[in-house]
Design a protein around this motif. Sequence first.
Motif, mmCIF file in Angstrom:
data_model
loop_
_atom_site.group_PDB
_atom_site.id
_atom_site.type_symbol
_atom_site.label_atom_id
_atom_site.label_comp_id
_atom_site.label_asym_id
_atom_site.label_seq_id
_atom_site.Cartn_x
_atom_site.Cartn_y
_atom_site.Cartn_z
ATOM 1 N N GLY A 26 43.946 49.223 31.700
ATOM 2 C CA GLY A 26 42.806 48.852 30.876
ATOM 3 C C GLY A 26 42.589 47.351 30.866
ATOM 4 O O GLY A 26 43.439 46.576 31.317
ATOM 5 N N VAL A 27 41.452 46.930 30.317
ATOM 6 C CA VAL A 27 41.099 45.518 30.358
ATOM 7 C C VAL A 27 42.091 44.667 29.574
ATOM 8 O O VAL A 27 42.326 43.494 29.919
ATOM 9 N N ALA A 63 32.443 41.454 40.182
ATOM 10 C CA ALA A 63 32.921 42.265 41.308
ATOM 11 C C ALA A 63 32.527 43.725 41.139
ATOM 12 O O ALA A 63 32.188 44.409 42.118
ATOM 13 N N VAL A 64 32.573 44.223 39.910
ATOM 14 C CA VAL A 64 32.159 45.610 39.653
ATOM 15 C C VAL A 64 30.667 45.760 39.930
ATOM 16 O O VAL A 64 30.228 46.718 40.582
ATOM 17 N N PHE A 65 29.860 44.828 39.459
ATOM 18 C CA PHE A 65 28.427 44.882 39.741
ATOM 19 C C PHE A 65 28.163 44.811 41.245
ATOM 20 O O PHE A 65 27.266 45.487 41.759
ATOM 21 N N ALA A 66 28.929 44.004 41.951
ATOM 22 C CA ALA A 66 28.735 43.864 43.395
ATOM 23 C C ALA A 66 29.009 45.170 44.129
ATOM 24 O O ALA A 66 28.441 45.420 45.209
ATOM 25 N N LEU A 93 31.805 53.031 38.181
ATOM 26 C CA LEU A 93 32.329 52.929 36.824
ATOM 27 C C LEU A 93 33.338 54.030 36.516
ATOM 28 O O LEU A 93 34.200 53.852 35.644
ATOM 29 N N SER A 94 33.256 55.143 37.198
ATOM 30 C CA SER A 94 34.268 56.182 37.022
ATOM 31 C C SER A 94 35.624 55.694 37.529
ATOM 32 O O SER A 94 36.671 56.085 37.002
ATOM 33 N N ARG A 95 35.602 54.845 38.550
ATOM 34 C CA ARG A 95 36.847 54.258 39.064
ATOM 35 C C ARG A 95 37.357 53.150 38.154
ATOM 36 O O ARG A 95 38.555 52.873 38.109
ATOM 37 N N HIS A 96 36.424 52.475 37.476
ATOM 38 C CA HIS A 96 36.776 51.313 36.650
ATOM 39 C C HIS A 96 36.159 51.466 35.256
ATOM 40 O O HIS A 96 35.391 50.614 34.807
ATOM 41 N N TRP A 98 37.241 51.009 32.414
ATOM 42 C CA TRP A 98 37.580 49.895 31.518
ATOM 43 C C TRP A 98 36.486 48.828 31.514
ATOM 44 O O TRP A 98 36.356 48.059 30.554
ATOM 45 N N ALA A 99 35.680 48.779 32.571
ATOM 46 C CA ALA A 99 34.654 47.735 32.677
ATOM 47 C C ALA A 99 33.476 47.986 31.748
ATOM 48 O O ALA A 99 32.698 47.069 31.472
#
Length: 216
Positions: A26-27, A63-66, A93-96, A98-99
């Motif tokens: 998690g973050v 990086a997530v947005f990219a 977002l399913s992979r991350h 926490w973002a």
Amino acid sequence: MSPPPRPSLSRDRVLEAAIRVADRGGVEAITMRRVAQELGVEAMSLYHHVPNKDAILDGVVDAVFAAIELPDTGCDDWRDAIRARARSARTVLSRHSWALGLMDSRRNPGPATLRHHDAVLGVLREAGFPLPMAAHAVSLVDSYIGGFVLQEANLPVTTPHDVVEVAGSILEQLPAAELPYLTEMIVDHALQPGYDHTSEFGYGLDLILDALEARR
């Protein structure tokens, strides 16, 4: 035989390591010390590439947005462009997951974040949405994506087998006469061959896009 040389440290490697840390814990797990441990270096080494933890958080959001597919501004139907972008956002977002709580909290959006928002707004504005309506559309679609990903991340089922197991267990304890509609939903829908709870995302998304088209 000596081990291969470790790749040199860089800002990109620091951010990649921070994402791996967050994916596991998690973050809140993102600290300079843990990121350094992930890379096998001393925490002080990170400061040559990122000034502080806030810079790491800004960087991982960007990086997530990219990683999310930009909508195609040349699409004949704006709904196809937004639909493709929504599906890509859900996958990333399913992979991350926490973002989700982090993406809207940062005050220093990076270039990928800004480019992403501009592209989404561009599709809507070029499709004829008035500016206030475009803002409503972005808010609605993004809230749906985030809410669905968050719900999906917390569901006790991930496969059709899980659905059968969990639904069957609930059914065994369910007073059917007292809760007839819930019983009907489980027996005649969730436990039917071919049922896939993940398909609900596309159904709901289409309802939103069709409603926005009607108001465009």
